[in-house]
Design a protein around this motif. Structure first.
Motif, PDB file in Angstrom:
ATOM      1  N   LEU A   1     -24.585 -20.827 -18.997  1.00  0.00           N
ATOM      2  CA  LEU A   1     -25.963 -21.293 -18.815  1.00  0.00           C
ATOM      3  C   LEU A   1     -26.061 -22.308 -17.681  1.00  0.00           C
ATOM      4  O   LEU A   1     -27.036 -22.310 -16.925  1.00  0.00           O
ATOM      5  CB  LEU A   1     -26.499 -21.874 -20.123  1.00  0.00           C
ATOM      6  CG  LEU A   1     -26.727 -20.852 -21.238  1.00  0.00           C
ATOM      7  CD1 LEU A   1     -27.009 -21.560 -22.558  1.00  0.00           C
ATOM      8  CD2 LEU A   1     -27.855 -19.905 -20.874  1.00  0.00           C
ATOM      9  N   ALA A   2     -25.057 -23.163 -17.544  1.00  0.00           N
ATOM     10  CA  ALA A   2     -25.050 -24.138 -16.447  1.00  0.00           C
ATOM     11  C   ALA A   2     -24.942 -23.412 -15.099  1.00  0.00           C
ATOM     12  O   ALA A   2     -25.629 -23.780 -14.138  1.00  0.00           O
ATOM     13  CB  ALA A   2     -23.901 -25.129 -16.610  1.00  0.00           C
ATOM     14  N   LEU A   3     -24.115 -22.393 -15.024  1.00  0.00           N
ATOM     15  CA  LEU A   3     -23.997 -21.626 -13.775  1.00  0.00           C
ATOM     16  C   LEU A   3     -25.311 -20.917 -13.446  1.00  0.00           C
ATOM     17  O   LEU A   3     -25.734 -20.880 -12.288  1.00  0.00           O
ATOM     18  CB  LEU A   3     -22.849 -20.615 -13.878  1.00  0.00           C
ATOM     19  CG  LEU A   3     -21.441 -21.215 -13.950  1.00  0.00           C
ATOM     20  CD1 LEU A   3     -20.426 -20.133 -14.277  1.00  0.00           C
ATOM     21  CD2 LEU A   3     -21.090 -21.933 -12.659  1.00  0.00           C
ATOM     22  N   ARG A   4     -25.967 -20.392 -14.453  1.00  0.00           N
ATOM     23  CA  ARG A   4     -27.265 -19.747 -14.246  1.00  0.00           C
ATOM     24  C   ARG A   4     -28.298 -20.766 -13.774  1.00  0.00           C
ATOM     25  O   ARG A   4     -29.111 -20.482 -12.884  1.00  0.00           O
ATOM     26  CB  ARG A   4     -27.719 -19.072 -15.535  1.00  0.00           C
ATOM     27  CG  ARG A   4     -28.928 -18.176 -15.323  1.00  0.00           C
ATOM     28  CD  ARG A   4     -29.300 -17.382 -16.553  1.00  0.00           C
ATOM     29  NE  ARG A   4     -28.161 -16.602 -17.038  1.00  0.00           N
ATOM     30  CZ  ARG A   4     -27.918 -16.349 -18.307  1.00  0.00           C
ATOM     31  NH1 ARG A   4     -28.725 -16.798 -19.243  1.00  0.00           N
ATOM     32  NH2 ARG A   4     -26.885 -15.633 -18.678  1.00  0.00           N
ATOM     33  N   ASP A   5     -28.268 -21.970 -14.359  1.00  0.00           N
ATOM     34  CA  ASP A   5     -29.171 -23.045 -13.951  1.00  0.00           C
ATOM     35  C   ASP A   5     -28.947 -23.387 -12.479  1.00  0.00           C
ATOM     36  O   ASP A   5     -29.899 -23.558 -11.716  1.00  0.00           O
ATOM     37  CB  ASP A   5     -28.940 -24.266 -14.846  1.00  0.00           C
ATOM     38  CG  ASP A   5     -29.846 -25.435 -14.516  1.00  0.00           C
ATOM     39  OD1 ASP A   5     -31.075 -25.241 -14.361  1.00  0.00           O
ATOM     40  OD2 ASP A   5     -29.332 -26.566 -14.415  1.00  0.00           O
TER      41      ASP A   5
ATOM     42  N   GLU B   1     -26.994 -27.656 -15.589  1.00  0.00           N
ATOM     43  CA  GLU B   1     -26.840 -28.044 -16.989  1.00  0.00           C
ATOM     44  C   GLU B   1     -27.012 -26.815 -17.870  1.00  0.00           C
ATOM     45  O   GLU B   1     -27.898 -25.993 -17.645  1.00  0.00           O
ATOM     46  CB  GLU B   1     -27.883 -29.099 -17.374  1.00  0.00           C
ATOM     47  CG  GLU B   1     -27.739 -29.588 -18.799  1.00  0.00           C
ATOM     48  CD  GLU B   1     -28.707 -30.708 -19.128  1.00  0.00           C
ATOM     49  OE1 GLU B   1     -28.236 -31.763 -19.586  1.00  0.00           O
ATOM     50  OE2 GLU B   1     -29.924 -30.539 -18.919  1.00  0.00           O
ATOM     51  N   GLY B   2     -26.131 -26.718 -18.855  1.00  0.00           N
ATOM     52  CA  GLY B   2     -26.229 -25.654 -19.838  1.00  0.00           C
ATOM     53  C   GLY B   2     -26.155 -26.249 -21.223  1.00  0.00           C
ATOM     54  O   GLY B   2     -25.286 -27.073 -21.499  1.00  0.00           O
ATOM     55  N   VAL B   3     -27.066 -25.841 -22.086  1.00  0.00           N
ATOM     56  CA  VAL B   3     -27.105 -26.323 -23.465  1.00  0.00           C
ATOM     57  C   VAL B   3     -27.052 -25.105 -24.375  1.00  0.00           C
ATOM     58  O   VAL B   3     -27.864 -24.188 -24.238  1.00  0.00           O
ATOM     59  CB  VAL B   3     -28.384 -27.137 -23.761  1.00  0.00           C
ATOM     60  CG1 VAL B   3     -28.388 -27.623 -25.197  1.00  0.00           C
ATOM     61  CG2 VAL B   3     -28.523 -28.295 -22.790  1.00  0.00           C
ATOM     62  N   HIS B   4     -26.075 -25.103 -25.266  1.00  0.00           N
ATOM     63  CA  HIS B   4     -25.928 -23.976 -26.185  1.00  0.00           C
ATOM     64  C   HIS B   4     -25.762 -24.517 -27.594  1.00  0.00           C
ATOM     65  O   HIS B   4     -24.961 -25.416 -27.823  1.00  0.00           O
ATOM     66  CB  HIS B   4     -24.702 -23.147 -25.799  1.00  0.00           C
ATOM     67  CG  HIS B   4     -24.765 -21.742 -26.307  1.00  0.00           C
ATOM     68  ND1 HIS B   4     -24.789 -21.426 -27.639  1.00  0.00           N
ATOM     69  CD2 HIS B   4     -24.809 -20.565 -25.646  1.00  0.00           C
ATOM     70  CE1 HIS B   4     -24.847 -20.124 -27.778  1.00  0.00           C
ATOM     71  NE2 HIS B   4     -24.861 -19.568 -26.576  1.00  0.00           N
ATOM     72  N   GLY B   5     -26.523 -23.984 -28.516  1.00  0.00           N
ATOM     73  CA  GLY B   5     -26.408 -24.394 -29.909  1.00  0.00           C
ATOM     74  C   GLY B   5     -25.201 -23.754 -30.563  1.00  0.00           C
ATOM     75  O   GLY B   5     -24.835 -22.627 -30.237  1.00  0.00           O
ATOM     76  N   CYS B   6     -24.591 -24.460 -31.457  1.00  0.00           N
ATOM     77  CA  CYS B   6     -23.415 -23.968 -32.170  1.00  0.00           C
ATOM     78  C   CYS B   6     -23.842 -23.585 -33.589  1.00  0.00           C
ATOM     79  O   CYS B   6     -24.432 -24.391 -34.298  1.00  0.00           O
ATOM     80  CB  CYS B   6     -22.333 -25.044 -32.200  1.00  0.00           C
ATOM     81  SG  CYS B   6     -20.820 -24.514 -32.996  1.00  0.00           S
TER      82      CYS B   6
END
Length: 119
Positions: free
Chosen positions: A108-112, A22-27
């Motif tokens: 971020l999901a790939l890093r997770d 899971e990757g969460v990024h603020g816009c």
């Protein structure tokens, strides 16, 4: 925005059961989060989904990314940029950065996923 467009996003942008990345990024444009969830099996994206809480453009970017990456090897995802995403968008808004942040959520999901596999 037509109901048909909203419905197509709803079919793609939904939570993924048993996701393992899971990757969460603020816009910065709409101040809302873009969340990408992946279920990766044998280093391929078996299922992708998530949620985009912000504007139409962020939902469009996430829907396009989800449809692009299903079935892809994770190794093909690492070099992906917003330039790869833009041809898959019905509308491109140069003054919005949602496409950049959607790719950020992918990274971020790939890093997770990497962290979980290394544990």
């Amino acid at each position: 925005m037509s109901t048909r467009v909203k419905d197509s996003f709803a079919q793609l942008i939904r939570p993924v059961d048993n996701f393992n990345a899971e990757g969460v990024h603020g816009c910065t444009t709409c101040k809302k989060a873009i969340t990408l969830q992946l279920r990766i099996v044998d280093e391929k994206v078996e299922e992708a989904g998530g949620k985009a809480e912000g504007c139409f453009y962020s939902r469009q970017c996430l829907a396009a990314l989800i449809s692009m990456i299903k079935g892809m090897s994770i190794y093909d995802l690492y070099p992906m940029t917003n330039a790869d995403l833009r041809p898959h968008l019905a509308v491109v808004k140069d003054d919005y950065d949602c496409d950049v942040f959607t790719i950020g959520a992918l990274k971020l999901a790939l890093r997770d996923y990497e962290k979980k596999m290394a544990a």
